[in-house]
Design an enzyme around this catalytic site. Structure first.
Site, PDB file in Angstrom:
ATOM      1  N   ARG A  35      -3.127  18.902  17.765  1.00 30.46           N
ATOM      2  CA  ARG A  35      -3.653  17.786  18.548  1.00 30.46           C
ATOM      3  C   ARG A  35      -4.019  18.184  19.975  1.00 30.46           C
ATOM      4  O   ARG A  35      -4.899  17.581  20.581  1.00 30.46           O
ATOM      5  CB  ARG A  35      -2.646  16.631  18.557  1.00 30.46           C
ATOM      6  CG  ARG A  35      -2.503  15.964  17.203  1.00 30.46           C
ATOM      7  CD  ARG A  35      -1.923  14.590  17.326  1.00 30.46           C
ATOM      8  NE  ARG A  35      -1.926  13.885  16.042  1.00 30.46           N
ATOM      9  CZ  ARG A  35      -1.572  12.613  15.900  1.00 30.46           C
ATOM     10  NH1 ARG A  35      -1.191  11.922  16.953  1.00 30.46           N
ATOM     11  NH2 ARG A  35      -1.603  12.040  14.721  1.00 30.46           N
ATOM     12  N   ASP A 139       1.671  -1.350  26.224  1.00 28.55           N
ATOM     13  CA  ASP A 139       1.656   0.006  25.695  1.00 28.55           C
ATOM     14  C   ASP A 139       1.875   0.961  26.862  1.00 28.55           C
ATOM     15  O   ASP A 139       1.654   0.596  28.023  1.00 28.55           O
ATOM     16  CB  ASP A 139       0.316   0.304  25.008  1.00 28.55           C
ATOM     17  CG  ASP A 139       0.429   1.444  24.001  1.00 28.55           C
ATOM     18  OD1 ASP A 139       0.598   1.165  22.798  1.00 28.55           O
ATOM     19  OD2 ASP A 139       0.366   2.610  24.430  1.00 28.55           O
TER      20      ASP A 139
END
Length: 271
Positions: A35, A139
């Protein structure tokens, strides 16, 4: 570019755990490498040691946040785990509340918050709940929250939204915006978003009647999971509904919960 060494990976994992509570055991080394490698190439950074030094120097900085985003952002879409929305609807039809506050505690791009908003708007229109309802989405990622506030989504993400709801609550893009859908203002005016780290103390933002904490606990170790769940549940009223991801297993916490269905719980009433 050199690969991610075991030592650098463990330093990286320790930094992420200390800063934001993310847990990466040795089995996650390949995931972390895959990633982050495109990011290193884009920045023209030659090795992971240099990247680690970059983000460790500013854990509140933009690049650190980018690393967190890359490691935690997974697929999200509207009405994910539909059994939860069906259970929520049954509970609300039985209770018929006049006011309702919902918290999407790991809101990501806002799909969950707006899915819930569609359901509540339908129930309000039917007279099954009152008009005083709100949704808060939080978030840790500023990037996903900016997207959530824009309330524009690829049409594919709404594949499980009924045609009736698409017509009532969505504006389809045309021309250059073809394939995109924007939430109608009558939904977006009910939903607000803010940044919050679940691994840090939470100021009083509740109480909420419903809390979603889905598909985020997988990033934490057992001790952090318990702390996060109990911290979040302080914001849920006694008797309120609590939802976790069905794949995340049994919730371990000190707060008494009654299991209703996989990933669905009711907070115990105060003694």
């Amino acid at each position: 570019m050199s690969g991610l060494s075991d030592g650098t990976f463990r330093e990286f994992a320790a930094l992420m755990h200390a800063a934001v509570g993310l847990s990466f055991n040795d089995s996650k080394k390949a995931l972390v490498s895959s990633r982050l490698t495109p990011r290193l190439r884009r920045l023209e950074i030659e090795d992971f040691d240099a990247y680690l030094a970059l983000i460790a120097g500013d854990p509140q900085g933009e690049e650190f946040q980018t690393a967190v985003d890359l490691l935690t952002t997974n697929e999200t879409y509207f009405f994910r785990e539909p059994a939860h929305y069906e259970l929520l609807q049954r509970e609300l039809l039985a209770e018929r509340p006049r006011t309702l506050a919902v918290w999407s505690a790991a809101a990501s791009f806002g799909d969950e918050a707006y899915s819930t908003a569609m359901l509540l708007a339908d129930l309000q229109q039917q007279g099954s709940i009152g008009a005083d309802w709100t949704i808060l989405g939080t978030d840790i990622s500023d990037r996903v929250l900016r997207s959530a506030c824009a309330a524009v989504y690829p049409q594919e993400r709404l594949r499980d939204v009924t045609p009736q709801r698409l017509k009532r609550y969505c504006l389809r893009g045309e021309g250059e915006s073809e394939g995109l859908v924007q939430m109608h203002p009558k939904l977006s005016e009910r939903v607000r978003f803010g940044q919050l780290n679940l691994c840090q103390p939470i100021e009083t933002i509740g109480p909420f009647d419903v809390v979603f904490l889905r598909n985020v606990l997988i990033y934490f170790d057992a001790e952090t999971k318990r702390a996060v769940v109990d911290r979040v549940l302080t914001q849920l009223r006694p008797g309120g509904l609590f939802f976790t991801g069905t794949a995340e297993g049994r919730v371990s916490c000190a707060t008494p919960l009654q299991a209703l269905a996989p990933g669905a719980f009711r907070k115990a009433l105060a003694a």
